[in-house]
Design a protein around this motif. Structure first.
Motif, PDB file in Angstrom:
ATOM      1  N   MET A   1       0.477  -1.184  -0.381  1.00  0.00           N
ATOM      2  CA  MET A   1       0.140   0.194   0.151  1.00  0.00           C
ATOM      3  C   MET A   1       0.785   0.982  -0.097  1.00  0.00           C
ATOM      4  N   LEU A   2       1.465   1.205   0.688  1.00  0.00           N
ATOM      5  CA  LEU A   2       3.177   2.503   0.555  1.00  0.00           C
ATOM      6  C   LEU A   2       3.599   2.343  -0.156  1.00  0.00           C
ATOM      7  N   LEU A   3       3.673   1.659  -1.139  1.00  0.00           N
ATOM      8  CA  LEU A   3       5.092   1.798  -2.543  1.00  0.00           C
ATOM      9  C   LEU A   3       4.017   2.518  -3.438  1.00  0.00           C
ATOM     10  N   ARG A   4       2.500   1.782  -3.113  1.00  0.00           N
ATOM     11  CA  ARG A   4       1.575   2.478  -4.277  1.00  0.00           C
ATOM     12  C   ARG A   4       1.544   3.799  -4.086  1.00  0.00           C
ATOM     13  N   LEU A   5       0.617   4.089  -2.778  1.00  0.00           N
ATOM     14  CA  LEU A   5       0.733   5.833  -2.449  1.00  0.00           C
ATOM     15  C   LEU A   5       2.292   6.554  -2.582  1.00  0.00           C
ATOM     16  N   ARG A   6       3.272   5.481  -2.476  1.00  0.00           N
ATOM     17  CA  ARG A   6       4.718   6.646  -3.297  1.00  0.00           C
ATOM     18  C   ARG A   6       4.407   6.738  -4.776  1.00  0.00           C
ATOM     19  N   LEU A   7       4.134   5.592  -5.319  1.00  0.00           N
ATOM     20  CA  LEU A   7       3.965   5.951  -7.065  1.00  0.00           C
ATOM     21  C   LEU A   7       3.035   6.673  -7.420  1.00  0.00           C
ATOM     22  N   VAL A   8       2.061   7.049  -6.976  1.00  0.00           N
ATOM     23  CA  VAL A   8       0.807   7.627  -7.147  1.00  0.00           C
ATOM     24  C   VAL A   8       1.757   8.809  -7.036  1.00  0.00           C
ATOM     25  N   LEU A   9       2.391   9.508  -5.639  1.00  0.00           N
ATOM     26  CA  LEU A   9       2.097  11.374  -5.123  1.00  0.00           C
ATOM     27  C   LEU A   9       3.927  11.449  -5.775  1.00  0.00           C
ATOM     28  N   LEU A  10       4.667  10.428  -6.303  1.00  0.00           N
ATOM     29  CA  LEU A  10       5.593  10.817  -7.455  1.00  0.00           C
ATOM     30  C   LEU A  10       5.611  11.025  -8.508  1.00  0.00           C
ATOM     31  N   SER A  11       4.645  10.191  -9.668  1.00  0.00           N
ATOM     32  CA  SER A  11       3.729  10.971 -10.280  1.00  0.00           C
ATOM     33  C   SER A  11       2.732  11.782 -10.606  1.00  0.00           C
ATOM     34  N   LEU A  12       2.686  12.174  -9.736  1.00  0.00           N
ATOM     35  CA  LEU A  12       2.030  13.279  -9.022  1.00  0.00           C
ATOM     36  C   LEU A  12       2.514  14.805  -8.898  1.00  0.00           C
ATOM     37  N   GLY A  13       3.669  14.500  -8.812  1.00  0.00           N
ATOM     38  CA  GLY A  13       4.397  15.756  -7.882  1.00  0.00           C
ATOM     39  C   GLY A  13       5.445  16.102  -9.577  1.00  0.00           C
ATOM     40  N   SER A  14       5.586  14.682 -10.004  1.00  0.00           N
ATOM     41  CA  SER A  14       6.541  14.835 -12.027  1.00  0.00           C
ATOM     42  C   SER A  14       5.937  15.805 -11.943  1.00  0.00           C
ATOM     43  N   GLY A  15       4.379  15.246 -12.784  1.00  0.00           N
ATOM     44  CA  GLY A  15       3.762  15.800 -13.459  1.00  0.00           C
ATOM     45  C   GLY A  15       2.818  17.612 -13.510  1.00  0.00           C
ATOM     46  N   VAL A  16       3.501  17.954 -12.331  1.00  0.00           N
ATOM     47  CA  VAL A  16       2.540  19.595 -11.942  1.00  0.00           C
ATOM     48  C   VAL A  16       3.926  19.762 -12.017  1.00  0.00           C
ATOM     49  N   LEU A  17       5.582  19.127 -11.625  1.00  0.00           N
ATOM     50  CA  LEU A  17       6.473  19.985 -11.735  1.00  0.00           C
ATOM     51  C   LEU A  17       6.394  20.132 -12.890  1.00  0.00           C
ATOM     52  N   PHE A  18       6.584  19.084 -14.359  1.00  0.00           N
ATOM     53  CA  PHE A  18       6.665  19.406 -15.287  1.00  0.00           C
ATOM     54  C   PHE A  18       5.934  20.800 -16.032  1.00  0.00           C
ATOM     55  N   LEU A  19       4.886  20.462 -15.285  1.00  0.00           N
ATOM     56  CA  LEU A  19       3.553  21.740 -15.762  1.00  0.00           C
ATOM     57  C   LEU A  19       4.056  22.654 -15.568  1.00  0.00           C
ATOM     58  N   MET A  20       4.758  23.134 -14.524  1.00  0.00           N
ATOM     59  CA  MET A  20       5.090  24.744 -13.472  1.00  0.00           C
ATOM     60  C   MET A  20       6.759  24.914 -15.472  1.00  0.00           C
ATOM     61  N   LEU A  21       6.820  23.780 -15.537  1.00  0.00           N
ATOM     62  CA  LEU A  21       8.194  24.583 -15.887  1.00  0.00           C
ATOM     63  C   LEU A  21       7.389  24.699 -17.265  1.00  0.00           C
ATOM     64  N   LEU A  22       6.768  24.158 -18.339  1.00  0.00           N
ATOM     65  CA  LEU A  22       6.067  23.865 -19.535  1.00  0.00           C
ATOM     66  C   LEU A  22       5.055  25.549 -19.178  1.00  0.00           C
ATOM     67  N   CYS A  23       4.528  25.737 -18.691  1.00  0.00           N
ATOM     68  CA  CYS A  23       4.390  27.494 -18.570  1.00  0.00           C
ATOM     69  C   CYS A  23       4.800  28.637 -18.630  1.00  0.00           C
ATOM     70  N   LEU A  24       6.051  28.749 -17.621  1.00  0.00           N
ATOM     71  CA  LEU A  24       7.194  29.094 -18.102  1.00  0.00           C
ATOM     72  C   LEU A  24       7.814  29.144 -19.155  1.00  0.00           C
ATOM     73  N   GLY A  25       8.174  28.334 -19.830  1.00  0.00           N
ATOM     74  CA  GLY A  25       8.559  27.871 -21.190  1.00  0.00           C
ATOM     75  C   GLY A  25       7.978  29.170 -22.298  1.00  0.00           C
ATOM     76  N   ALA A  26       6.018  28.313 -22.126  1.00  0.00           N
ATOM     77  CA  ALA A  26       5.842  28.875 -23.166  1.00  0.00           C
ATOM     78  C   ALA A  26       5.133  29.895 -23.122  1.00  0.00           C
ATOM     79  N   GLN A  27       5.420  30.716 -22.026  1.00  0.00           N
ATOM     80  CA  GLN A  27       4.615  32.557 -22.352  1.00  0.00           C
ATOM     81  C   GLN A  27       5.432  32.705 -24.005  1.00  0.00           C
ATOM     82  N   ASN A  28       6.846  32.799 -23.899  1.00  0.00           N
ATOM     83  CA  ASN A  28       6.708  33.329 -24.907  1.00  0.00           C
ATOM     84  C   ASN A  28       7.475  33.245 -27.010  1.00  0.00           C
ATOM     85  N   LEU A  29       6.264  32.300 -26.672  1.00  0.00           N
ATOM     86  CA  LEU A  29       6.168  31.828 -27.884  1.00  0.00           C
ATOM     87  C   LEU A  29       5.112  32.340 -29.060  1.00  0.00           C
TER      88      LEU A  29
END
Length: 75
Positions: A1-29
């Motif tokens: 159960m703990l491994l599943r929670l860590r996987l979900v939190l890791l994928s959600l956290g990395s997705g949010v981080l990628f989205l923030m970087l994407l929003c910063l990079g897409a401003q000047n296009l």
């Protein structure tokens, strides 16, 4: 159960981080496109942003799918 929670939190956290970087990079296009959804149209967004959002959704969905399909570790 703990491994599943860590996987979900890791994928959600990395997705949010990628989205923030994407929003910063897409401003000047300058090249912006609209997506047609049936009879409706989306706001004018850069094509790189649209592709990046689909990748972020794939990262989150793939991580959560891997967590759900993980076999139980009961001994």
């Amino acid at each position: 159960m703990l491994l599943r929670l860590r996987l979900v939190l890791l994928s959600l956290g990395s997705g949010v981080l990628f989205l923030m970087l994407l929003c910063l990079g897409a401003q000047n296009l300058n090249d912006r496109h609209q997506v047609r959804l049936g009879s409706m149209r989306s706001a004018a967004l850069p094509s790189g942003f649209l592709i990046g959002v689909s990748l972020v959704i794939g990262v989150i969905r793939g991580g959560s799918t891997a967590a759900v399909l993980l076999p139980d570790q009961r001994d």
